[in-house]
Design an enzyme around this catalytic site. Structure first.
Site, PDB file in Angstrom:
ATOM      1  N   GLU A 310      -6.285  -1.391   1.288  1.00  0.00           N
ATOM      2  CA  GLU A 310      -4.905  -1.625   1.736  1.00  0.00           C
ATOM      3  C   GLU A 310      -4.773  -1.987   3.203  1.00  0.00           C
ATOM      4  O   GLU A 310      -3.955  -1.397   3.913  1.00  0.00           O
ATOM      5  CB  GLU A 310      -4.060  -0.368   1.435  1.00  0.00           C
ATOM      6  CG  GLU A 310      -3.954  -0.100  -0.047  1.00  0.00           C
ATOM      7  CD  GLU A 310      -3.099   1.101  -0.364  1.00  0.00           C
ATOM      8  OE1 GLU A 310      -2.220   0.961  -1.223  1.00  0.00           O
ATOM      9  OE2 GLU A 310      -3.304   2.180   0.227  1.00  0.00           O
TER      10      GLU A 310
HETATM   11  C1  TNX Z   1      -2.968   3.648  -3.421  1.00  0.00           C
HETATM   12  S1  TNX Z   1      -5.691   3.419  -4.383  1.00  0.00           S
HETATM   13  C2  TNX Z   1      -3.857   4.112  -2.459  1.00  0.00           C
HETATM   14  C3  TNX Z   1      -3.637   5.441  -1.882  1.00  0.00           C
HETATM   15  C4  TNX Z   1      -2.357   6.082  -2.342  1.00  0.00           C
HETATM   16  C5  TNX Z   1      -2.172   5.846  -3.823  1.00  0.00           C
HETATM   17  C6  TNX Z   1      -0.937   6.507  -4.362  1.00  0.00           C
HETATM   18  C7  TNX Z   1      -5.985   3.239  -2.975  1.00  0.00           C
HETATM   19  C8  TNX Z   1      -7.317   2.783  -2.708  1.00  0.00           C
HETATM   20  N1  TNX Z   1      -5.021   3.483  -2.098  1.00  0.00           N
HETATM   21  O1  TNX Z   1      -3.671   5.354  -0.473  1.00  0.00           O
HETATM   22  O2  TNX Z   1      -2.452   7.441  -2.085  1.00  0.00           O
HETATM   23  O3  TNX Z   1      -2.094   4.467  -4.050  1.00  0.00           O
HETATM   24  O4  TNX Z   1      -0.857   6.418  -5.770  1.00  0.00           O
END
Ligand code: TNX
Length: 487
Positions: A310
């Site tokens: 992200e």
């Molecule tokens: C996505 S999955 C994220 C997390 C969040 C989650 C909440 C991923 C690699 N990153 O930072 O906690 O969604 O569902």
């Protein structure tokens, strides 16, 4: 040595009538093959253990099981044999469990025997009684996938060491073997780094709104590593970089670029806003090296997770490539969230898939093995049912038990395994963690262990329903799952 059913059990149940129906074999995850024979084996006095000393993990687990059931090891006894055998068909983790007039556990490895003990534990009642009745079975078993795990976010909200210990025992009962600890994120830094003490002084003191702050000392983590190792579970540490780092930036401001950072700690639930100052490699990479050196000195896991989710940044791919290469140079194998597939990494680097729609072809073409965590099946921060408060961004209907069970990993040809994820933006207590984890984690175990063509939800529910006393005996605050009739 022989075992005698111990005296002094407070709640004795009456002995079973001679004409009671034979006990049924309930094992989760479903074994590769299981033949049931007529009749049963009654253990009314004792079992005599042979061969436990050659397999320390299995021996320890067996001793613990017998102690729980108040079965001692003296007197006339039913034989219980543990045997290491050179049977290539069993693989690293496979085992045989035969109950006839004796109990025979065999495997090529201590781990295999440990799995056999866990199956035996499920065939036996969860609690002590005056005698025990085992179904006569012949089980030959081995896992479909070598990686059967859970990612636990202790960064948004901290989970104490005592909880993790209990959790490792619970995972081991279902033959889950990887506990991935998401140790750092925007809301908290949970691992002591001696060369950078402010990470836990500042980053360890923060948490998501309503969540728990805290951190693990290196001593505590070493203890936990050993505790897990003795139970066949590998702890896989994650340091999430170069995004999800507000707790680190708040602790050491120089890791941020002057003009972009908000240098206080963060307790919201947004993602994707923080990043190391990749334009200052002379600051960032020595820090990353220091952290990884201390992390690797604690965690013997071959695979080390470096995050990579992200974040959009022109130097992102370069950061992931350099950090992955650093891990390789330290003799380990990096894991990166799926976004990292854009980086140049050695083919052995693992990618962890999390978006359902992620196009994996490029990653597969580069040869990267996959850990499967597609959010609409395996993100168990989502509700047990539609409308349960908490995360629902991936699947508005939640991720109920049937949905988890329905995940089929077989189309992903380069997958090494399956990992559920419990993010903790909205999960702040031990009981809430339990409610999200169980019984769904048992379904994850079966998805990862049992051959897809042998599995079926109705059979899973029957076997899992029978294991409810085992969950109770472990003190689990599981969800009252209606499909299991637990509501
Ligand atoms: C996505 S999955 C994220 C997390 C969040 C989650 C909440 C991923 C690699 N990153 O930072 O906690 O969604 O569902």
């Amino acid at each position: 040595m022989a075992l005698v059913v111990g005296a002094g059990c407070a709640h004795r149940v009456p002995a079973v009538a001679a004409d009671a129906p034979a006990p049924v074999a309930h094992v989760v995850p479903l074994p590769r093959s299981m033949e049931t024979r007529p009749g049963e084996l009654r253990i009314s006095a004792a079992v005599a253990v042979e061969g436990g000393s050659a397999a320390p993990m299995a021996g320890r687990a067996l001793a613990e099981l017998l102690a729980t059931l108040h079965i001692a090891t003296t007197g006339a006894a039913t034989p219980l044999r543990l045997q290491l055998v050179d049977d290539a068909a069993l693989g690293e983790e496979g085992y045989r469990l035969v109950v006839d007039d004796a109990i025979h556990l065999s495997a090529r490895t201590d781990i295999g025997l440990l799995h056999a003990v866990q199956s035996l534990r499920q065939l036996l009642p969860a609690n002590a009684g005056p005698e025990y009745r085992l179904p006569r079975v012949a089980i030959v078993d081995a896992p479909a996938y070598r990686w059967r795990g859970l990612s636990l976010d202790v960064a948004r909200s901290f989970l104490p060491v005592e909880y993790l210990e209990k959790h490792i025992d619970r995972m081991a009962l279902f033959k889950l073997n990887r506990l991935h600890l998401h140790l750092t994120d925007d809301q908290g830094w949970r691992i002591e780094i001696k060369r950078h003490p402010k990470l836990v002084e500042i980053g360890g003191a923060s948490a998501v709104e309503g969540g728990r702050a805290g951190y693990y000392t290196q001593e505590q983590l070493k203890h936990l590593v050993a505790y897990a190792q003795a139970r066949g579970v590998t702890l896989v540490p994650e340091i999430d970089m170069p995004g999800h780092v507000q707790a680190a930036l708040a602790s050491y401001n120089e890791l941020a670029c002057n003009d972009v950072a908000n240098l206080s700690t963060y307790s919201g639930v947004e993602v994707g806003f923080s990043v190391f100052c990749l334009e200052k490699p002379e600051v960032v990479y020595p820090f990353v090296r220091d952290v990884l050196e201390e992390v690797l000195a604690i965690f013997p896991s071959r695979e080390i997770h470096i995050g990579g989710d992200e974040i959009k940044h022109p130097l992102y791919a370069d950061f992931v490539a350099r950090t992955a290469a650093m891990v390789e140079a330290m003799g380990r194998t990096p894991i990166v969230w799926e976004e990292g597939s854009v980086a140049a990494m050695k083919p052995d680097a693992l990618l962890q898939l999390w978006n359902d729609g992620y196009a994996i072809d490029a990653a597969v073409a580069k040869g990267h093995p996959l850990i499967l965590s597609p959010c609409s099946y395996l993100y168990i921060d989502h509700g047990n049912y539609a409308g349960q408060p908490g995360a629902d961004w991936c699947r508005a209907e939640g991720v109920p038990l049937a949905r988890v069970y329905g995940f089929d990993p077989t189309p992903y040809r380069t997958a090494v395994g399956v990992e559920a994820a419990l993010w903790t933006e909205f999960v702040h207590t031990d009981a809430a963690a339990d409610d999200h984890l169980w019984p769904r984690l048992a379904a994850v175990a079966e998805v990862a262990w049992s051959p897809a063509e042998r599995r079926g939800y109705a059979g899973f529910l029957r076997r899992m329903g029978a294991l409810r006393p085992h969950l109770d005996a472990l003190g689990i605050h599981y969800h009252a799952e209606p499909d299991l009739g637990w509501a």
